[in-house]
Design a protein around this motif. Structure first.
Motif, mmCIF file in Angstrom:
data_model
loop_
_atom_site.group_PDB
_atom_site.id
_atom_site.type_symbol
_atom_site.label_atom_id
_atom_site.label_comp_id
_atom_site.label_asym_id
_atom_site.label_seq_id
_atom_site.Cartn_x
_atom_site.Cartn_y
_atom_site.Cartn_z
ATOM 1 N N GLU A 144 55.017 19.717 -18.135
ATOM 2 C CA GLU A 144 53.649 19.709 -17.606
ATOM 3 C C GLU A 144 52.960 18.368 -17.880
ATOM 4 O OE1 GLU A 144 51.506 23.343 -18.789
ATOM 5 O OE2 GLU A 144 50.052 21.963 -19.636
ATOM 6 N N ALA A 148 52.048 15.312 -15.297
ATOM 7 C CA ALA A 148 50.667 14.795 -15.235
ATOM 8 C C ALA A 148 50.664 13.277 -15.386
ATOM 9 C CB ALA A 148 49.813 15.440 -16.322
ATOM 10 N N GLU A 153 47.615 11.591 -13.294
ATOM 11 C CA GLU A 153 46.441 12.363 -13.713
ATOM 12 C C GLU A 153 45.833 11.822 -14.999
ATOM 13 O OE1 GLU A 153 47.520 16.526 -13.798
ATOM 14 O OE2 GLU A 153 48.712 16.200 -11.996
ATOM 15 N N LEU A 157 41.900 10.932 -15.597
ATOM 16 C CA LEU A 157 41.037 11.323 -16.719
ATOM 17 C C LEU A 157 40.316 10.109 -17.289
ATOM 18 C CD1 LEU A 157 43.251 13.856 -18.719
ATOM 19 C CD2 LEU A 157 41.107 14.361 -17.568
ATOM 20 N N LEU A 168 43.970 16.269 -23.640
ATOM 21 C CA LEU A 168 45.305 16.848 -23.459
ATOM 22 C C LEU A 168 46.037 17.129 -24.765
ATOM 23 C CD1 LEU A 168 46.576 14.615 -20.492
ATOM 24 C CD2 LEU A 168 45.772 16.964 -20.363
ATOM 25 N N ARG B 100 44.402 12.052 -6.803
ATOM 26 C CA ARG B 100 44.830 12.410 -8.161
ATOM 27 C C ARG B 100 43.949 13.516 -8.765
ATOM 28 N NH1 ARG B 100 46.709 6.789 -11.121
ATOM 29 N NH2 ARG B 100 47.600 5.810 -9.288
ATOM 30 N N PHE B 102 43.402 17.301 -10.360
ATOM 31 C CA PHE B 102 44.188 18.070 -11.326
ATOM 32 C C PHE B 102 44.657 19.326 -10.577
ATOM 33 C CE2 PHE B 102 40.773 15.834 -13.644
ATOM 34 C CZ PHE B 102 41.574 14.818 -14.130
ATOM 35 N N ASN B 110 37.626 21.014 -10.925
ATOM 36 C CA ASN B 110 37.837 19.573 -10.783
ATOM 37 C C ASN B 110 36.514 18.824 -10.738
ATOM 38 O OD1 ASN B 110 40.605 18.147 -10.186
ATOM 39 N ND2 ASN B 110 40.839 20.253 -9.484
#
Lengths: 285, 267
Positions: A144, A148, A153, A157, A168, B100, B102, B110
């Motif tokens: 996972e 990401a 991802e 963030l 995370l 991008r 989630f 999101n």
């Protein structure tokens, strides 16, 4: 005239690197050991960053991080509880059924409880809980996190001003560590219960109260903080190695599977090494 | 001590854009670029010219290979902790493609994530503001959909809203109009026009817009005064607003950004 390839050329000195010499064989382990030490150093640095983030960001976004921690506890703890109970019953039953006969033969049947308690509380419960979490949740978590990372991802963030370690890693560190501690406690209870039932079925003349007394007598009060410390250590190690392999290095999609395999191997070695560090402590009790 | 022109939101000087770690191979060199508050820039160029790298560098996600960059007067590499978070909140980035998102989270989650994280809010606390944004973007019918199930065009719209909910002063959009069909393209152009000309959520003053495009194009809804630049063959070339060849930075002025009144200031 042809010369065999393994023969030394004429006039040359015999090589000092004779493969049969023991120290040369040991030298072959050097790169492996070096890689292991380097990985341990990197995981340690990653764990320090995570610990620093846990402390410095403890008041930030608690309404976001709190539910994430809860979901990790549910994922690595509550959902794993059935298999932990199964493992506990199996371990308790197996240990008692294997040892009862022997102990009866030497006239020490009363030691079944203490033997079971010592083996389970000091060794098997922490290790089994950590390895079950690794197998049941850890591998999925590496995949996972690796996906990401590979899908960008983590950068998303960061672009939103959210620290990826805080969002995370910290929930997984706290959630998995708490889960391993709790699961080890459940594993101890179920294995002792199953152990008594099997012992009773095999003719051990003890009441539940006598069995509990024998178990309590075999353990000292230090066993309980040590159990908590050891399981928490396993939980921290497992979660850190999982997050390290998922996040710390840039991954391509095709590398995610390999990262998962590496995580399992590294966690197994790390847990066994940590387990070994506790042996002198228990011997001193 | 040199002063910083508060009107300048991006000040890039002699910049070289490289790989994600800031190393080689270089994608562009010699980028001298000044973006002022409220300006709209359209940066065009072929694929792999470094347009995405340019926006990610401005957003502080990848280091420069050479040169210097200031965003709102601050260098990314100097910032830590709360200062870094504060600057990131002032810059919104919409990634190319699906943005991008989630993929395991719903559209609402999101969009709400930056609001909840920075405001320490629960999802229900942020619901009203999120609903307002989703309503404006036409996303209400799919609010509870998982982001991974959305079509690329809708996903990009969610990414736009996610980047805007914190009301950034600088909005970076990586090829937002690529591959949009007749139903999405006009909406995007109209929305970018509203942003440019003073969106109510910015109290009538639009954020600075940096938009990249793989095709040489204009966006009529942005109105006049849009600045253009081309990235091609590792070169950066400003082409003014289409009427002249003016550049955002005076030649040889890397030591000081010219203010609107002509005086040089520099941090």
């Amino acid at each position: 005239m042809s010369r065999r390839l393994d023969e030394a050329p004429p006039g040359s000195q015999p090589s000092s690197l004779v493969p049969d010499e023991p120290w040369v064989r040991w030298m072959a382990w050097a790169p492996w050991l070096g890689n292991g030490i380097e990985t341990a150093r990197q995981v340690g640095a990653f764990a320090l960053i995570a610990a620093g983030t846990l402390v410095t960001e403890r008041r930030r976004a608690t309404r976001v991080i709190g539910p994430l921690v809860q979901s990790q506890v549910a994922r690595a703890g509550v959902r794993v509880l059935p298999i932990i109970c199964f493992m506990g019953v199996a371990i308790g039953a197996l240990i008692v059924s294997q040892t009862t006969l022997l102990l009866v033969q030497v006239g020490q049947a009363d030691l079944v409880g203490p033997l079971l308690a010592t083996v389970v509380v000091r060794e098997l419960a922490p290790l089994t809980a950590a390895l079950v979490v690794l197998a049941r949740v850890g591998t999925a978590t590496v995949a996972e996190l690796g996906l990401a990372r590979a899908m960008g991802e983590v950068e998303a963030l960061e672009a939103l001003g959210i620290d990826p370690v805080h969002y995370l890693v910290v929930p997984r560190l706290v959630g998995m560590s708490a889960a391993v501690v709790c699961l080890a406690a459940y594993l101890v209870l179920t294995s002792l219960g199953a152990g008594y039932v099997v012992a009773f079925m095999r003719g051990l003349a003890m009441t539940p109260g006598d069995f509990a007394g024998a178990v309590a007598g075999a353990l000292s009060w230090v066993d309980f903080p040590l159990l908590a410390l050891k399981t928490a250590g396993f939980g921290v190690l497992t979660s850190m190695i999982i997050c390290f392999h998922g996040l710390a290095r840039p991954l391509r999609m095709e590398e995610v599977g390999e990262a998962t395999t590496r995580t399992v191997a590294h966690t197994l070695v790390a847990c066994v090494v940590l387990d070994g560090l506790f042996v002198p402590v228990y011997m001193a009790l | 001590m040199d002063s910083i022109d508060p009107d300048v939101v991006v000040d890039m000087c002699g910049a070289a854009l490289g790989a994600p770690d800031g190393g080689r191979p270089l994608l562009a060199e010699g980028v001298d670029w000044v973006v002022r508050r409220g300006e709209a820039w359209l940066v065009t160029g072929p694929m792999n010219a470094g347009k995405s790298a340019l926006l990610e560098t401005v957003a502080g996600l990848r280091p420069l290979a050479a040169g210097s960059l200031r965003v709102m007067g601050q260098r990314w590499e100097d910032l830590r902790g709360d200062d870094l978070v504060a600057l990131r909140r002032r810059v919104g980035l919409v990634f190319e493609g699906r943005g991008r998102l989630f993929p395991g989270m719903t559209v609402v989650e999101n969009v709400a994530l930056p609001l909840c994280y920075h405001g320490n809010l629960s999802l229900s606390d942020a619901a009203q503001e999120v609903d307002d944004w989703l309503d404006e973007a036409g996303l209400m019918p799919m609010a509870s959909e998982t982001a991974g199930r959305l079509s690329p065009a809708w996903a990009r719209r969610v990414a736009l809203v996610r980047a805007l909910v914190l009301r950034p002063e600088l909005v970076l959009l990586d090829d937002p109009l690529a591959g949009l069909d007749a139903s999405h393209g006009p909406w995007w152009e109209a929305f970018l026009g509203r942003l440019r000309h003073g969106h109510p959520r910015w109290n009538g003053q639009g954020p600075a817009l940096l938009i990249t495009s793989g095709l040489p194009r204009s966006i009529p809804a942005l109105g006049s005064g849009v600045r253009y630049a081309v990235m091609e063959a590792r070169r950066w070339r400003e082409v003014g607003d289409g009427r002249d060849e003016s550049t955002s930075r005076e030649p040889g002025s890397c030591g000081g950004v010219p203010s609107r009144d002509g005086s040089a200031s520099r941090g």
